[in-house]
Design a protein around this motif. Structure first.
Motif, PDB file in Angstrom:
ATOM      1  N   THR A 285      -1.513   5.961  15.820  1.00  0.00           N
ATOM      2  CA  THR A 285      -1.340   6.885  14.154  1.00  0.00           C
ATOM      3  C   THR A 285      -1.609   6.203  12.758  1.00  0.00           C
ATOM      4  N   LEU A 286      -3.299   6.177  12.242  1.00  0.00           N
ATOM      5  CA  LEU A 286      -3.224   5.668  10.896  1.00  0.00           C
ATOM      6  C   LEU A 286      -3.222   6.720   9.995  1.00  0.00           C
ATOM      7  N   GLU A 287      -2.692   6.846   9.264  1.00  0.00           N
ATOM      8  CA  GLU A 287      -2.168   8.156   7.978  1.00  0.00           C
ATOM      9  C   GLU A 287      -3.172   7.767   6.402  1.00  0.00           C
ATOM     10  N   LEU A 288      -3.320   8.039   5.280  1.00  0.00           N
ATOM     11  CA  LEU A 288      -3.439   7.502   4.094  1.00  0.00           C
ATOM     12  C   LEU A 288      -3.422   9.057   3.194  1.00  0.00           C
ATOM     13  N   ASP A 289      -2.742   8.163   2.293  1.00  0.00           N
ATOM     14  CA  ASP A 289      -2.714   8.927   0.911  1.00  0.00           C
ATOM     15  C   ASP A 289      -3.515   8.144  -0.093  1.00  0.00           C
ATOM     16  N   SER A 290      -4.205   9.186  -1.317  1.00  0.00           N
ATOM     17  CA  SER A 290      -4.632   8.243  -2.283  1.00  0.00           C
ATOM     18  C   SER A 290      -5.343   8.668  -3.347  1.00  0.00           C
ATOM     19  N   ARG A 291      -4.658   9.035  -4.233  1.00  0.00           N
ATOM     20  CA  ARG A 291      -4.987   9.349  -5.604  1.00  0.00           C
ATOM     21  C   ARG A 291      -6.213   7.629  -6.727  1.00  0.00           C
ATOM     22  N   GLU A 292      -7.372   8.634  -6.879  1.00  0.00           N
ATOM     23  CA  GLU A 292      -7.429   7.775  -7.538  1.00  0.00           C
ATOM     24  C   GLU A 292      -7.018   7.242  -9.412  1.00  0.00           C
ATOM     25  N   GLY A 293      -6.894   6.453  -9.256  1.00  0.00           N
ATOM     26  CA  GLY A 293      -6.309   5.670 -10.518  1.00  0.00           C
ATOM     27  C   GLY A 293      -4.817   5.806 -10.418  1.00  0.00           C
ATOM     28  N   HIS A 294      -4.116   6.179  -9.325  1.00  0.00           N
ATOM     29  CA  HIS A 294      -2.784   5.706  -8.936  1.00  0.00           C
ATOM     30  C   HIS A 294      -2.718   5.240  -7.610  1.00  0.00           C
ATOM     31  N   GLY A 295      -2.803   4.943  -6.636  1.00  0.00           N
ATOM     32  CA  GLY A 295      -3.020   4.083  -6.079  1.00  0.00           C
ATOM     33  C   GLY A 295      -2.897   4.799  -4.609  1.00  0.00           C
ATOM     34  N   SER A 296      -2.587   3.914  -3.854  1.00  0.00           N
ATOM     35  CA  SER A 296      -2.869   3.937  -2.126  1.00  0.00           C
ATOM     36  C   SER A 296      -1.507   4.283  -1.724  1.00  0.00           C
ATOM     37  N   ARG A 297      -1.722   5.496  -0.255  1.00  0.00           N
ATOM     38  CA  ARG A 297      -0.648   4.773   0.922  1.00  0.00           C
ATOM     39  C   ARG A 297      -0.973   5.218   1.880  1.00  0.00           C
ATOM     40  N   PHE A 298      -0.998   3.241   2.928  1.00  0.00           N
ATOM     41  CA  PHE A 298      -1.831   3.200   4.336  1.00  0.00           C
ATOM     42  C   PHE A 298      -0.400   3.436   5.076  1.00  0.00           C
ATOM     43  N   SER A 299      -0.909   4.584   6.187  1.00  0.00           N
ATOM     44  CA  SER A 299       0.761   4.020   7.607  1.00  0.00           C
ATOM     45  C   SER A 299       0.406   4.313   7.891  1.00  0.00           C
ATOM     46  N   ILE A 300       0.680   3.495   9.524  1.00  0.00           N
ATOM     47  CA  ILE A 300       1.142   3.514  11.047  1.00  0.00           C
ATOM     48  C   ILE A 300       1.810   3.353  11.242  1.00  0.00           C
ATOM     49  N   TYR A 301       2.057   4.488  13.058  1.00  0.00           N
ATOM     50  CA  TYR A 301       3.649   5.294  13.343  1.00  0.00           C
ATOM     51  C   TYR A 301       3.644   4.565  14.850  1.00  0.00           C
ATOM     52  N   LEU A 302       4.655   4.223  14.410  1.00  0.00           N
ATOM     53  CA  LEU A 302       5.409   3.123  15.189  1.00  0.00           C
ATOM     54  C   LEU A 302       6.611   3.659  16.848  1.00  0.00           C
ATOM     55  N   PRO A 303       6.002   3.440  18.065  1.00  0.00           N
ATOM     56  CA  PRO A 303       7.027   4.342  18.743  1.00  0.00           C
ATOM     57  C   PRO A 303       8.381   3.184  18.669  1.00  0.00           C
ATOM     58  N   ALA A 304       9.616   4.481  18.218  1.00  0.00           N
ATOM     59  CA  ALA A 304      10.660   4.169  17.853  1.00  0.00           C
ATOM     60  C   ALA A 304      11.605   3.352  19.301  1.00  0.00           C
ATOM     61  N   VAL A 305      12.042   2.334  19.538  1.00  0.00           N
ATOM     62  CA  VAL A 305      13.406   1.814  20.272  1.00  0.00           C
ATOM     63  C   VAL A 305      14.585   1.988  20.617  1.00  0.00           C
ATOM     64  N   ARG A 306      15.072   2.389  21.946  1.00  0.00           N
ATOM     65  CA  ARG A 306      16.422   1.954  21.478  1.00  0.00           C
ATOM     66  C   ARG A 306      17.196   1.515  22.475  1.00  0.00           C
ATOM     67  N   HIS A 307      18.507   0.298  22.274  1.00  0.00           N
ATOM     68  CA  HIS A 307      19.075  -0.102  23.067  1.00  0.00           C
ATOM     69  C   HIS A 307      18.203  -1.202  24.080  1.00  0.00           C
TER      70      HIS A 307
END
Length: 540
Positions: free
Chosen positions: A369-391
């Motif tokens: 999953t790719l997520e994007l949040d951006s505001r013109e003139g203020h910057g951007s956040r690009f995010s990818i979601y990765l499954p967590a692994v325990r033990h």
């Protein structure tokens, strides 16, 4: 005729004459007891065969001789007809009447052994059934024709798909081969240029050397992007997610991009994370490379880029956040399109605008999953979601995640093996400038023939993968067998396939991709030197 309640037989006879069915009753000796008007009319019987006491055989024989029962001996046909009517307690039969109409007969044996027969003209019903049968036959024929046509289309599509797959496979093989041949001279050029840049510092040639380096970097970026898109679109990507320490990915990102950020006066901050995620190391690494590279390119001088992870339920969100130019919501789709860049971004950095297109393709291919949040003139956040692994025990890193090296002089003995003389010369020039004692060879045969290792034990070896007579990994094994089993080694290759990286990881060999970036090369050499116990540098 009026009905008289005191004469039930007359009333019943009158009623029978007015129903549409033909009705007749025969006694136990199969002689006619009574028949109604429609029985006599529909069978077109002469008057002497409708009198009570007439034998059923005589009626059947008359109809057989008239041809109602088909071709053959009339007596035999009459007996067969009587048998058909009397074979079971109840029977239903159909035959054609004298006028060509379809007649349906129902016969029932009576308790005293007699026989009751009723029949009706079902010509209209038969005609409708025939029409329905014809319609069904036509439908079946049309279904069969369309099914046959569909099979033909599917067969043609399968042939076309096979041809397309073969074409894509050939294209991928061609691009892989062509990329190797193209990246070899580009690799040599970048090594020469890196040496030139270091030697031209504080001279009139410094700006020229940096311009050449920038142009070569642009060519490399374009080639890498086109190869990535070709590999993804041809279906060559086969995701292989494994548990991995997110910190390895973050540290590798810091080593690779810290020099680029420092050169542009951008504060690159990598937030440490003690997380284990399920991911394909090579392809997720490529996604993060593209996102961080874009963030640095499109952040003005003095800006900030942050890379880190946040826990979100049973997943980790990997964020790449910048204080760059940003863009508005209407431009979200545009930034992921090939060969498309925003006007302000095109003024800030060179390129074809393929980086985010590759990110989107890889995210889709890996099912992330790719997520994007951006505001013109203020910057951007690009995010990818990765499954967590325990033990889970994280898989070992394919490449060394050594800290970014300083700029002191390296005191290392380095063996370089490559089948391209120009690359060896360029590599030797760069490493010698860093203070290394370098020996080079085009093949293992040259090492053996010229006895290059007599009295000289290398601290590490940099080995090309595609040698003329063997693979670089086998050559490393040969050297370890003859020189020392703990010889640190790095594979220097233009082959970016996951298979090669997996083989290198199995044998404990680092991977440096061509064209070689000096910062990545120096970081890898420092990591290998730590393995050999020679991880010290002389300050200049």
């Amino acid at each position: 005729m009026p009905l008289h309640p005191e004469d039930p037989a007359s009333a019943l006879r009158l009623a029978m004459d007015h129903i549409q069915l033909g009705v007749a009753v025969f006694d136990a000796g199969l002689r006619l007891v009574v028949s109604n008007r429609n029985y006599n009319h529909l069978l077109a019987l002469p008057a002497d065969l409708t009198r009570p006491g007439t034998a059923l055989f005589d009626i059947a024989l008359f109809m057989a001789e008239r041809g109602d029962l088909g071709a053959g001996d009339a007596a035999r046909l009459a007996i067969e007809r009587i048998n058909a009517l009397t074979a079971s307690p109840t029977t239903v039969t159909q035959r054609l009447g004298h006028g060509g109409q379809a007649l349906e007969f129902h016969s029932s044996r009576l308790p005293d052994g007699g026989l009751a027969i009723s029949f009706a003209d079902v010509t209209a019903k038969v005609h409708v059934e025939q029409q329905l049968a014809q319609v069904n036959q036509n439908l079946e024929r049309r279904v069969e024709e369309r099914t046959s046509a569909l099979r033909q289309v599917n067969a043609e599509l399968e042939v076309a798909r096979a041809k397309a797959d073969a074409s894509n496979h050939d294209k991928t093989r061609f691009l892989a081969a062509a990329s190797h041949d193209l990246l070899q001279p580009l690799n040599a050029a970048r090594l020469y240029t890196s040496t030139l840049i270091e030697r031209a510092k504080s001279t009139a040639f410094a700006e020229l050397a940096n311009s050449i380096e920038a142009s070569l970097t642009a060519v490399e970026d374009i080639m890498s992007a086109l190869l990535d898109i070709s590999r993804i679109d041809s279906g060559a990507i086969k995701p292989a997610p494994v548990p991995m320490a997110a910190q390895d990915l973050l540290k590798k990102t810091e080593v690779e991009f810290a020099p680029m950020a420092r050169e542009r006066s951008i504060a690159l901050r990598i937030v440490p994370a003690a997380a284990t995620v399920l991911a394909d190391k090579a392809y997720v690494g490529r996604i993060v490379q593209n996102l961080v590279s874009n963030a640095i390119k499109y952040t003005p001088v003095g800006g900030k880029v942050l890379v880190g992870l946040r826990r979100r339920g049973n997943r980790w969100r990997l964020d790449v956040i910048d204080t760059g130019i940003g863009f508005n919501r209407d431009q979200h789709k545009l930034v992921f399109a090939e060969f498309s860049r925003l006007e302000r971004g095109a003024r800030m950095a060179q390129g074809l605008g393929l980086g985010l297109s590759i990110v989107q393709r890889l995210v889709t291919a890996l099912g992330l999953t790719l997520e994007l949040d951006s505001r013109e003139g203020h910057g951007s956040r690009f995010s990818i979601y990765l499954p967590a692994v325990r033990h889970a025990r994280p898989a070992g890193a394919t490449e060394l995640a050594a800290p970014e090296p300083g700029f002191g002089t390296l005191s290392l003995r380095v063996l370089c093996v490559d089948n391209e003389r120009a690359i060896l010369e360029a590599m030797e020039g760069l490493l010698a400038h860093w203070g290394c004692d370098v020996r080079t060879a085009l093949s293992l045969k040259q090492i053996d023939r010229e006895r290059l290792l007599e009295g000289w034990y290398p601290d590490l070896v940099l080995m090309d993968y595609h040698l003329d007579q063997t693979s670089g990994l086998d050559a490393i094994e040969w050297l370890r067998h003859n020189v020392g089993g703990h010889l640190p080694a790095a594979l220097v290759t233009a082959d970016r396939s996951p298979a090669v990286r997996a083989l290198a990881e199995e044998r404990g060999v680092a991977v440096i991709t061509k064209p070689v970036k000096p910062a990545a090369l120096r970081a890898t050499i420092s990591g290998l030197a730590n393995q050999s116990g020679r991880g010290t540098q002389r300050p200049n």
